[in-house]
Design an enzyme around this catalytic site. Structure first.
Site, short mmCIF file in Angstrom:
data_model
loop_
_atom_site.label_atom_id
_atom_site.label_comp_id
_atom_site.label_asym_id
_atom_site.label_seq_id
_atom_site.Cartn_x
_atom_site.Cartn_y
_atom_site.Cartn_z
N LYS A 45 15.32 30.75 -37.95
CA LYS A 45 14.38 30.27 -38.91
C LYS A 45 14.02 31.35 -39.88
CE LYS A 45 12.64 28.22 -34.66
NZ LYS A 45 11.53 28.51 -33.60
N GLU A 101 20.10 35.34 -45.38
CA GLU A 101 19.80 35.99 -44.04
C GLU A 101 18.40 36.43 -44.44
OE1 GLU A 101 19.10 36.04 -40.87
OE2 GLU A 101 20.90 36.67 -39.90
N ASP A 102 17.32 36.83 -43.35
CA ASP A 102 16.19 37.56 -43.58
C ASP A 102 16.38 38.89 -43.32
OD1 ASP A 102 16.71 37.07 -40.84
OD2 ASP A 102 14.78 36.84 -40.13
N GLU A 105 21.01 43.32 -39.01
CA GLU A 105 20.92 44.61 -38.27
C GLU A 105 22.11 44.95 -37.46
OE1 GLU A 105 17.59 44.58 -35.31
OE2 GLU A 105 17.65 46.64 -35.10
N LYS A 133 19.39 46.67 -42.40
CA LYS A 133 18.88 47.80 -41.69
C LYS A 133 20.26 48.39 -40.99
CE LYS A 133 15.44 46.79 -38.32
NZ LYS A 133 15.25 46.50 -37.00
N PHE A 154 11.42 48.09 -35.71
CA PHE A 154 11.19 46.36 -35.60
C PHE A 154 10.19 46.03 -36.58
CE2 PHE A 154 8.87 42.77 -33.82
CZ PHE A 154 10.02 42.07 -33.75
N ARG A 167 5.94 35.01 -39.69
CA ARG A 167 7.22 34.61 -40.74
C ARG A 167 6.59 34.33 -42.33
NH1 ARG A 167 11.82 33.68 -37.67
NH2 ARG A 167 11.69 32.69 -35.76
P1 IMP Z 1 21.71 40.92 -35.96
O1 IMP Z 1 22.70 40.20 -35.18
O2 IMP Z 1 21.68 42.18 -35.10
O3 IMP Z 1 22.25 41.48 -37.27
O4 IMP Z 1 20.23 40.46 -35.69
C1 IMP Z 1 20.16 39.31 -36.73
C2 IMP Z 1 18.80 38.50 -36.23
O5 IMP Z 1 18.20 39.29 -35.46
C3 IMP Z 1 18.13 38.61 -37.44
O6 IMP Z 1 18.67 37.24 -38.27
C4 IMP Z 1 16.69 38.24 -37.22
O7 IMP Z 1 16.49 37.18 -36.85
C5 IMP Z 1 16.77 39.14 -36.01
N1 IMP Z 1 16.22 40.63 -36.12
C6 IMP Z 1 17.03 41.78 -36.52
N2 IMP Z 1 16.02 42.89 -36.51
C7 IMP Z 1 14.78 42.25 -36.51
C8 IMP Z 1 13.33 42.87 -36.84
O8 IMP Z 1 13.38 44.12 -37.00
N3 IMP Z 1 12.49 42.04 -36.72
C9 IMP Z 1 12.58 40.69 -36.40
N4 IMP Z 1 13.83 39.90 -36.11
C10 IMP Z 1 14.66 40.75 -36.25
MG MG Z 2 17.81 35.66 -38.79
#
Ligand code: IMP
Ligand code: MG
Length: 181
Positions: A45, A101-102, A105, A133, A154, A167
């Site tokens: 979302k 994407e938001d 990470e 990140k 975070f 959000r």
């Molecule tokens: P990734 O697969 O580790 O790149 O993370 C992807 C998803 O994890 C993002 O689309 C977010 O929904 C969530 N996410 C990653 N870092 C954060 C954070 O610092 N705060 C909140 N959600 C996060």
């Molecule tokens: Mg996301």
């Protein structure tokens, strides 16, 4: 707005969000000027506020679809697992796809989605994210279009949630310790 009082530090403010939306929209409008109706694929979302602000500024004929791919499950630590909760409803065959994407990470979420789209016959797949990140990266996948790059920690706000909240706040930052449990 009382929600903002739950932030310890604001790392990206309203103005910086707006600047990033404009910059990314101009760049993508230019890069996809010759593309045949690209598909913007939002990852629910978290994509929601960024996707709507940014797409209003994109001057291209395009289509929109959504997937819900979860790796966090409402907590503030990644489980390392990636699950498809909602798939797209349109075909990606021969499409130029831009994943929205938001935050990126570890990169696992977009890597999984990107591989799936290419397997299904997408012509190209790129990623636009409000926040990168890179310190958390565990897979070899860097988003091409980045709003702001930040260090460790975070974050909440502008799509990023803690327990599905925050959000809607038009700022991105760290939460106060007392709101986390
Ligand atoms: P990734 O697969 O580790 O790149 O993370 C992807 C998803 O994890 C993002 O689309 C977010 O929904 C969530 N996410 C990653 N870092 C954060 C954070 O610092 N705060 C909140 N959600 C996060
Ligand atoms: Mg996301």
């Amino acid at each position: 707005m009382k929600l903002i009082n739950d932030f310890e530090e604001i790392l990206v403010n309203d103005e910086q969000i707006q600047e990033a939306c404009e910059r990314l929209a101009v760049q993508i409008t230019k890069d996809y000027a010759e593309a045949d109706c690209p598909l913007f694929l939002g990852l629910l979302k978290g994509c929601h506020p960024f996707m709507s602000d940014f797409l209003c500024l994109v001057d291209l004929y395009h289509t929109v679809d959504y997937m819900d791919v979860s790796s966090y499950f409402g907590d503030n630590k990644s489980t390392g697992e990636v699950k498809i909760l909602k798939d797209i409803t349109t075909s990606v065959t021969d499409k130029d796809v831009i994943i929205v994407e938001d935050i990126v990470e570890s990169g696992r979420t977009i890597k999984k989605v990107k591989d799936l789209l290419l397997f299904r016959g997408a012509k190209s797949v790129e990623v636009v994210t409000m926040i990168d990140k890179p310190s958390g990266r565990t897979v070899d996948l860097d988003p091409k279009y980045v709003g702001h790059t930040i260090g460790d920690g975070f974050l909440i706000g502008y799509g990023l949630d803690y327990k599905e909240m925050y959000r809607n706040v038009r700022a991105i930052g760290t939460p106060k310790k007392e709101i986390l449990d």
